[in-house]
Design a protein around this motif. Structure first.
Motif, PDB file in Angstrom:
ATOM      1  N   PRO A 182     -67.619  18.736  37.028  1.00 38.17           N
ATOM      2  CA  PRO A 182     -68.755  18.600  37.752  1.00 38.17           C
ATOM      3  C   PRO A 182     -69.829  17.684  36.990  1.00 38.17           C
ATOM      4  CG  PRO A 182     -68.722  20.741  36.752  1.00 38.17           C
ATOM      5  CD  PRO A 182     -67.298  19.810  36.588  1.00 38.17           C
ATOM      6  N   CYS A 183     -70.475  16.934  37.851  1.00 37.23           N
ATOM      7  CA  CYS A 183     -71.607  16.046  36.762  1.00 37.23           C
ATOM      8  C   CYS A 183     -73.057  16.979  37.087  1.00 37.23           C
ATOM      9  CB  CYS A 183     -71.826  14.640  37.344  1.00 37.23           C
ATOM     10  SG  CYS A 183     -70.205  13.818  37.296  1.00 37.23           S
ATOM     11  N   PRO A 184     -73.846  16.734  36.048  1.00 35.36           N
ATOM     12  CA  PRO A 184     -75.242  17.387  36.446  1.00 35.36           C
ATOM     13  C   PRO A 184     -75.840  16.367  37.423  1.00 35.36           C
ATOM     14  CG  PRO A 184     -75.147  16.434  34.033  1.00 35.36           C
ATOM     15  CD  PRO A 184     -73.964  15.911  34.732  1.00 35.36           C
ATOM     16  N   SER A 185     -77.023  17.111  38.154  1.00 37.80           N
ATOM     17  CA  SER A 185     -77.645  16.279  39.043  1.00 37.80           C
ATOM     18  C   SER A 185     -79.236  16.172  38.450  1.00 37.80           C
ATOM     19  CB  SER A 185     -78.009  17.042  40.453  1.00 37.80           C
ATOM     20  OG  SER A 185     -77.801  18.320  40.272  1.00 37.80           O
ATOM     21  N   LEU A 191     -85.126  23.949  23.451  1.00 38.06           N
ATOM     22  CA  LEU A 191     -84.312  23.516  24.490  1.00 38.06           C
ATOM     23  C   LEU A 191     -85.042  24.658  25.710  1.00 38.06           C
ATOM     24  CD1 LEU A 191     -82.404  21.727  25.790  1.00 38.06           C
ATOM     25  CD2 LEU A 191     -80.679  23.124  25.242  1.00 38.06           C
ATOM     26  N   LEU A 192     -85.342  25.729  25.256  1.00 36.43           N
ATOM     27  CA  LEU A 192     -85.621  26.698  26.246  1.00 36.43           C
ATOM     28  C   LEU A 192     -87.133  26.237  26.779  1.00 36.43           C
ATOM     29  CD1 LEU A 192     -85.559  29.442  27.800  1.00 36.43           C
ATOM     30  CD2 LEU A 192     -86.199  30.624  25.697  1.00 36.43           C
ATOM     31  N   ARG A 193     -88.033  25.949  25.823  1.00 35.05           N
ATOM     32  CA  ARG A 193     -89.468  25.744  25.937  1.00 35.05           C
ATOM     33  C   ARG A 193     -89.571  24.565  26.859  1.00 35.05           C
ATOM     34  NH1 ARG A 193     -92.562  23.976  22.157  1.00 35.05           N
ATOM     35  NH2 ARG A 193     -91.232  24.200  20.667  1.00 35.05           N
ATOM     36  N   ALA A 194     -88.729  23.559  26.528  1.00 35.03           N
ATOM     37  CA  ALA A 194     -88.732  22.199  27.287  1.00 35.03           C
ATOM     38  C   ALA A 194     -88.318  22.749  28.760  1.00 35.03           C
ATOM     39  CB  ALA A 194     -87.673  21.162  26.657  1.00 35.03           C
ATOM     40  N   ALA A 195     -87.208  23.448  28.940  1.00 34.03           N
ATOM     41  CA  ALA A 195     -86.641  23.663  30.320  1.00 34.03           C
ATOM     42  C   ALA A 195     -87.536  24.507  31.062  1.00 34.03           C
ATOM     43  CB  ALA A 195     -85.337  24.380  30.219  1.00 34.03           C
ATOM     44  N   ARG A 202     -72.448  26.658  21.428  1.00 35.74           N
ATOM     45  CA  ARG A 202     -71.841  26.800  22.887  1.00 35.74           C
ATOM     46  C   ARG A 202     -72.148  28.174  23.356  1.00 35.74           C
ATOM     47  NH1 ARG A 202     -66.885  23.145  23.914  1.00 35.74           N
ATOM     48  NH2 ARG A 202     -67.396  21.324  23.103  1.00 35.74           N
ATOM     49  N   ALA A 203     -71.788  29.171  22.508  1.00 34.47           N
ATOM     50  CA  ALA A 203     -72.028  30.672  22.720  1.00 34.47           C
ATOM     51  C   ALA A 203     -73.371  31.074  23.269  1.00 34.47           C
ATOM     52  CB  ALA A 203     -71.613  31.597  21.686  1.00 34.47           C
ATOM     53  N   ALA A 204     -74.321  30.165  22.470  1.00 31.01           N
ATOM     54  CA  ALA A 204     -75.938  30.431  22.864  1.00 31.01           C
ATOM     55  C   ALA A 204     -76.105  30.060  23.994  1.00 31.01           C
ATOM     56  CB  ALA A 204     -76.722  29.809  21.666  1.00 31.01           C
ATOM     57  N   LEU A 205     -75.625  28.814  24.338  1.00 30.31           N
ATOM     58  CA  LEU A 205     -75.856  27.970  25.531  1.00 30.31           C
ATOM     59  C   LEU A 205     -75.482  28.761  26.819  1.00 30.31           C
ATOM     60  CD1 LEU A 205     -76.871  25.100  26.222  1.00 30.31           C
ATOM     61  CD2 LEU A 205     -74.751  24.541  26.664  1.00 30.31           C
ATOM     62  N   LYS A 206     -74.199  29.451  26.559  1.00 25.45           N
ATOM     63  CA  LYS A 206     -73.557  30.203  27.711  1.00 25.45           C
ATOM     64  C   LYS A 206     -74.430  31.392  28.061  1.00 25.45           C
ATOM     65  CE  LYS A 206     -69.111  28.446  27.384  1.00 25.45           C
ATOM     66  NZ  LYS A 206     -67.940  28.341  26.650  1.00 25.45           N
ATOM     67  N   TYR A 234     -81.274  32.664  32.013  1.00 25.38           N
ATOM     68  CA  TYR A 234     -82.037  31.788  32.434  1.00 25.38           C
ATOM     69  C   TYR A 234     -81.746  31.222  33.494  1.00 25.38           C
ATOM     70  CZ  TYR A 234     -84.513  33.223  27.983  1.00 25.38           C
ATOM     71  OH  TYR A 234     -84.935  33.648  26.943  1.00 25.38           O
ATOM     72  N   ARG A 235     -80.515  31.579  34.429  1.00 17.36           N
ATOM     73  CA  ARG A 235     -79.795  30.810  35.355  1.00 17.36           C
ATOM     74  C   ARG A 235     -79.748  29.259  35.316  1.00 17.36           C
ATOM     75  NH1 ARG A 235     -80.159  34.104  40.215  1.00 17.36           N
ATOM     76  NH2 ARG A 235     -80.827  36.255  39.865  1.00 17.36           N
ATOM     77  N   TRP A 236     -79.332  29.144  34.145  1.00 19.82           N
ATOM     78  CA  TRP A 236     -79.191  27.538  33.884  1.00 19.82           C
ATOM     79  C   TRP A 236     -77.866  27.086  34.479  1.00 19.82           C
ATOM     80  CZ3 TRP A 236     -80.706  26.644  27.952  1.00 19.82           C
ATOM     81  CH2 TRP A 236     -81.837  26.700  27.781  1.00 19.82           C
ATOM     82  N   LYS A 237     -77.601  25.788  34.629  1.00 16.48           N
ATOM     83  CA  LYS A 237     -76.229  25.438  35.242  1.00 16.48           C
ATOM     84  C   LYS A 237     -76.137  24.578  33.820  1.00 16.48           C
ATOM     85  CE  LYS A 237     -74.042  23.179  38.883  1.00 16.48           C
ATOM     86  NZ  LYS A 237     -73.959  22.249  39.991  1.00 16.48           N
TER      87      LYS A 237
END
Ligand code: KG4
Ligand code: ZN
Length: 341
Positions: free
Chosen positions: A128-131, A257-261, A282-286, A292-295
């Motif tokens: 899947p691609c990001p939107s 990254l969290l602050r920007a998001a 990768r683990a932190a991102l997951k 934070y309900r990130w995709k």
């Protein structure tokens, strides 16, 4: 020819120490041939002069391989694309000159690609691609950026390192511990076996910028101090040192990254570049995705490190937008991502 909507493009990447060629047909990447340069390992880092000589040796081979494997003859191509920058000047020159020569001989248009934009566009190689809009944390041996992507061709760097790239910080730290180049993957391996018990400083910069030189210096003094008490300190504590260092580097990346998001109210988050292979990141991102309900989007490893498939993907988009350059184009070592007007 230029109003074609199903272009067949050859792309070349030679910005650092990977010589790569790929063919893309109507937006679908057909292959991704990469010749890596092992010669630098014994020097503890990329030696620019040796890198350009290796590109010179490898480029014909990777281009031939890409065309043959895709069963495409040069006369069928609609364009030739290449990395214009950023990168090492001598390395870029090999790819740019080869692409120009080929385009001239075959009467084809040329497409220039910004290597950092291509790292982001690697997310469009496979579903899947990001939107849009989404954020991409591009982390490699040469760059650390948070990029806001509004469309395929509209990107803005909203945060970047003021000194070392995070991959460089991993590699230099590994060198201080006597590990071979590139040390990032080794730190990752040892970190999995250790516990983050040693404190390292967090350097906070304005906005979403990063600085990794402080943690490198902190590690240097920490190791000097501990080894003056116990010369075997590194051997006895390698796993825990690596775990502590990795945890801090990942924390520094993730907090910006969290602050920007949060500030931009964006919840589609991608990572790119060689350090995207890091298991801690990768683990932190997951973990953040769940909290934070990130995709989240993590490209296949072959599309994270330097590769021509991402250059091909960027070239496809540029072809459809009629963005070509003339034979007078030259590489730019510090080419920046310029926000589109
Ligand atoms: O994108 P890349 O292949 O080349 C450029 O620098 O453009 O990234 C290479 C960087 C090196 O610094 C390497 O140590 C780092 O990515 N790297 C890692 C891991 N795998 C590669 N760093 C930490 N953990 C990893 N698993
Ligand atoms: Zn790169």
């Amino acid at each position: 020819m230029l109003d074609k909507t199903h272009p067949l493009i050859l792309a070349i990447e030679s910005s650092c120490d990977e010589t790569s060629a790929a063919v893309i047909a109507n937006g679908k990447v057909l292959n991704n041939i990469i010749a890596s340069q092992a010669i630098h390992h014994k020097y503890g880092g990329v030696v620019p002069e040796l890198a350009s000589r290796e590109h010179q040796k490898n480029i014909l081979y990777v281009v031939r391989q890409a065309l043959e494997q895709a069963q495409v003859s040069p006369s069928e191509l609609d364009a030739v694309a290449f990395t214009r920058g950023p990168g090492l000047m001598g390395s870029l020159l090999v790819g740019v000159s080869f692409a120009k020569g080929m385009a001239l001989a075959l009467g084809l248009p040329l497409i220039e690609v910004n290597h950092m934009e291509a790292h982001v566009l690697a997310h469009f190689i496979n579903d899947p691609c990001p939107s849009f809009p989404f954020l991409c944390l591009t982390v490699s041996g040469g760059h650390t950026q948070i990029v806001l992507i509004r469309s395929h061709l509209q990107m803005e760097v909203i945060g970047e390192t003021r000194d070392d790239a995070v991959g460089e910080a991993f590699d230099k730290a590994a060198k201080m511990m006597g590990l071979p180049y590139p040390g990032g993957p080794l730190i990752d391996q040892y970190a999995k076996l250790g516990t983050a018990i040693f404190p390292f400083p967090n350097t906070q910069m304005p906005g979403y910028d990063f600085s990794f030189s402080g943690i490198k210096t902190a590690l240097l003094y920490f190791l000097q101090h501990e080894r003056s008490k116990d010369p075997d300190f590194i051997d006895k504590n390698r796993n825990d040192i690596c775990a502590s260092l990795q945890k801090k580097l990942v924390e520094m990346l993730m907090s910006n990254l969290l602050r920007a998001a949060t500030d931009l109210k964006i919840n589609e988050i991608a990572i790119a570049g060689g350090v995207a292979a890091n298991s801690g990141l990768r683990a932190a991102l997951k973990d953040y995705a769940a909290r934070y309900r990130w995709k989240i989007f993590i490209p296949e490893f072959q599309y994270c490190t330097d590769n021509a498939a991402m250059i091909a993907m960027a070239a496809h988009v540029k072809f459809l937008n009629n963005q070509f350059v003339g034979q007078d184009v030259a590489p730019i070592a510090n080419l920046a991502i310029a926000p589109a007007l």
